[in-house]
Design a protein around this motif. Structure first.
Motif, PDB file in Angstrom:
ATOM      1  N   SER A   1       0.833  -1.204   0.000  1.00  0.00           N
ATOM      2  CA  SER A   1       0.000   0.000   0.000  1.00  0.00           C
ATOM      3  C   SER A   1       0.871   1.259   0.000  1.00  0.00           C
ATOM      4  N   SER A   2       1.976   1.219   0.728  1.00  0.00           N
ATOM      5  CA  SER A   2       2.836   2.402   0.823  1.00  0.00           C
ATOM      6  C   SER A   2       3.504   2.740  -0.510  1.00  0.00           C
ATOM      7  N   GLY A   3       3.647   1.749  -1.383  1.00  0.00           N
ATOM      8  CA  GLY A   3       4.287   1.999  -2.673  1.00  0.00           C
ATOM      9  C   GLY A   3       3.329   2.078  -3.839  1.00  0.00           C
ATOM     10  N   LEU A   4       2.033   1.991  -3.550  1.00  0.00           N
ATOM     11  CA  LEU A   4       1.035   1.866  -4.615  1.00  0.00           C
ATOM     12  C   LEU A   4       1.045   3.039  -5.582  1.00  0.00           C
ATOM     13  N   TYR A   5       1.247   4.251  -5.073  1.00  0.00           N
ATOM     14  CA  TYR A   5       1.190   5.443  -5.922  1.00  0.00           C
ATOM     15  C   TYR A   5       2.582   5.960  -6.311  1.00  0.00           C
ATOM     16  N   LYS A   6       3.616   5.208  -5.990  1.00  0.00           N
ATOM     17  CA  LYS A   6       4.981   5.649  -6.305  1.00  0.00           C
ATOM     18  C   LYS A   6       5.448   5.034  -7.621  1.00  0.00           C
ATOM     19  N   ASN A   7       6.330   5.741  -8.323  1.00  0.00           N
ATOM     20  CA  ASN A   7       6.949   5.150  -9.504  1.00  0.00           C
ATOM     21  C   ASN A   7       8.176   4.345  -9.075  1.00  0.00           C
TER      22      ASN A   7
ATOM     23  N   GLU B   1      13.816   4.723  -3.694  1.00  0.00           N
ATOM     24  CA  GLU B   1      14.234   5.716  -2.709  1.00  0.00           C
ATOM     25  C   GLU B   1      13.519   5.508  -1.375  1.00  0.00           C
ATOM     26  N   ALA B   2      12.255   5.067  -1.420  1.00  0.00           N
ATOM     27  CA  ALA B   2      11.470   4.894  -0.193  1.00  0.00           C
ATOM     28  C   ALA B   2      12.065   3.809   0.694  1.00  0.00           C
ATOM     29  N   SER B   3      12.321   2.629   0.107  1.00  0.00           N
ATOM     30  CA  SER B   3      12.940   1.553   0.883  1.00  0.00           C
ATOM     31  C   SER B   3      13.280   0.384  -0.037  1.00  0.00           C
ATOM     32  N   PRO B   4      14.363  -0.342   0.261  1.00  0.00           N
ATOM     33  CA  PRO B   4      14.707  -1.523  -0.541  1.00  0.00           C
ATOM     34  C   PRO B   4      13.591  -2.568  -0.533  1.00  0.00           C
TER      35      PRO B   4
END
Length: 384
Positions: free
Chosen positions: A268-274, A280-283
């Motif tokens: 969910s935390s990466g759903l809207y990220k490219n 960059e957010a996390s490995p």
């Protein structure tokens, strides 16, 4: 003939050749260039955008192609609105309700109905659910205290992606009132569209975004009604001994020794990220959205070396780790419902339109210890 005359003739021949050659090329290019064809708008939406000041913007394309863009000061909690299919053959009402993340693990009910990858084809989706009495003729929940699982990929390829989302959204609420449940799991096409990767998206969606001066992904941002719902959907779900995931679980995934609730929240935390933003957010987020993550990995159902097929003993370790008897996946398309590793992996993604026409399998029904292949008119056979 003098050298001067020869030179003059050579230049003339060269000029004629160039004119003919490049003229021909230009002619081919002009012939091959296709004129811009206007996109026919069909019914779409509504898109409900919750604004920072508390107002709600509703964007909807009516069946006649008219675009309505309305700003409301607020909407009541039980606000109800109609949803119409692109071909105007289906119409149902949706009532707003609170979004919350479903429990990731539940006891197995008497029946679990499983399908995947509807990809914007509402007519096929409704035909399957009505033909198996999961919903009634008025599109309402008809499956009692049982469970419906849709293993990802509503977006792309078809003209009714938003309508399917709204139907699942509504059925989830109705099922809850009846003591049942509906679980929609994230596929790989959900994050693609939500980061505005529209390579498989129908032109009408792109044209709508241009018309309202936004990126298409912004119409489904995490602050919108559907966005708030999507960002709380799980990626992995367990019901009894059945583990559901869009693509599959790899050896690399097993070696991470991850708890399922953690995976669901990370997805969910990466759903809207490219891709760059996830890295960059996390490995971990980057890994989960990658080739060996749960929404892309095909090695449970593909044996070619490029898919890094899963060894049987590794599958045993995965099943033991997550206390499951079998894993049920979508993502990879097959001619019919298919099984692997002695039915410990079941693949349910098929060509929905073609299989509907040919009367072939389109999902499975798990009933206690029995698993059946189902079509648009009910059970076809016991799973072999």
């Amino acid at each position: 003939m003098s050298s001067l005359m020869k030179t003059g003739l050579y230049k003339m021949y060269l000029l004629v050749f160039c004119l003919l050659h490049f003229g021909l090329i230009a002619g081919v290019q002009a012939e091959d260039k296709k004129p811009d064809v206007p996109v026919e708008w069909t019914a779409d939406g509504p898109y409900l955008l919750h604004q920072a000041d508390g107002t709600v913007r509703m964007i909807v394309v009516k069946p006649n192609g008219e675009l309505l863009d309305t700003l409301y000061s607020s909407l009541p909690d039980n606000y109800t609105f109609p949803v119409v299919s692109s071909d105007q053959q289906h119409r149902f009402d949706v009532t707003l309700h609170p979004e919350e993340r479903p429990e990731w693990k539940t006891e197995q009910p008497d029946k679990i109905f499983v399908t995947s990858d509807p990809h914007g084809n509402l007519d096929c989706f409704i035909s399957l659910l009505q033909g198996n009495r999961v919903i009634d003729e008025n599109y309402h929940w008809n499956f009692g205290s049982n469970q419906l699982v849709i293993i990802g990929d509503v977006f792309d390829r078809g003209n009714d992606a938003i309508q399917i989302f709204w139907l699942i959204y509504q059925l989830e609420w109705e099922a809850r009132q009846a003591g049942g449940r509906v679980d929609f799991l994230l596929g790989n096409h959900e994050p693609m569209v939500l980061m505005n990767d529209l390579r498989y998206t129908k032109p009408k969606y792109k044209q709508l975004a241009e018309k309202v001066g936004m990126k298409y992904a912004d119409l489904l941002a995490s602050s919108t009604e559907l966005g708030k719902w999507l960002i709380t959907r799980n990626t992995i779900q367990v019901s009894g001994g059945n583990l559901f995931v869009h693509a599959g679980l790899s050896r690399d995934f097993l070696e991470q020794n991850l708890e399922i609730p953690f995976v669901n929240k990370q997805m969910s935390s990466g759903l809207y990220k490219n891709k760059a933003q996830r890295k960059e957010a996390s490995p971990m987020v980057y890994f989960l959205f990658g080739s060996y993550g749960p929404i892309w990995y095909r090695g449970m159902v593909k044996q070619a070396e490029k898919y890094h097929p899963l060894a049987s003993d590794t599958l045993n370790l995965i099943l033991d780790r997550y206390q499951a008897e079998r894993i049920i996946v979508g993502h990879t398309i097959f001619e019919d419902i298919s099984t692997f590793y002695g039915q410990r992996v079941i693949a349910v993604n098929v060509d929905n339109a073609e299989n509907r026409e040919k009367g072939k399998g389109r999902g499975i029904l798990i009933e206690k210890d029995c698993i059946y292949v189902v079509g648009d008119q009910g059970i076809l056979r016991k799973l072999d």
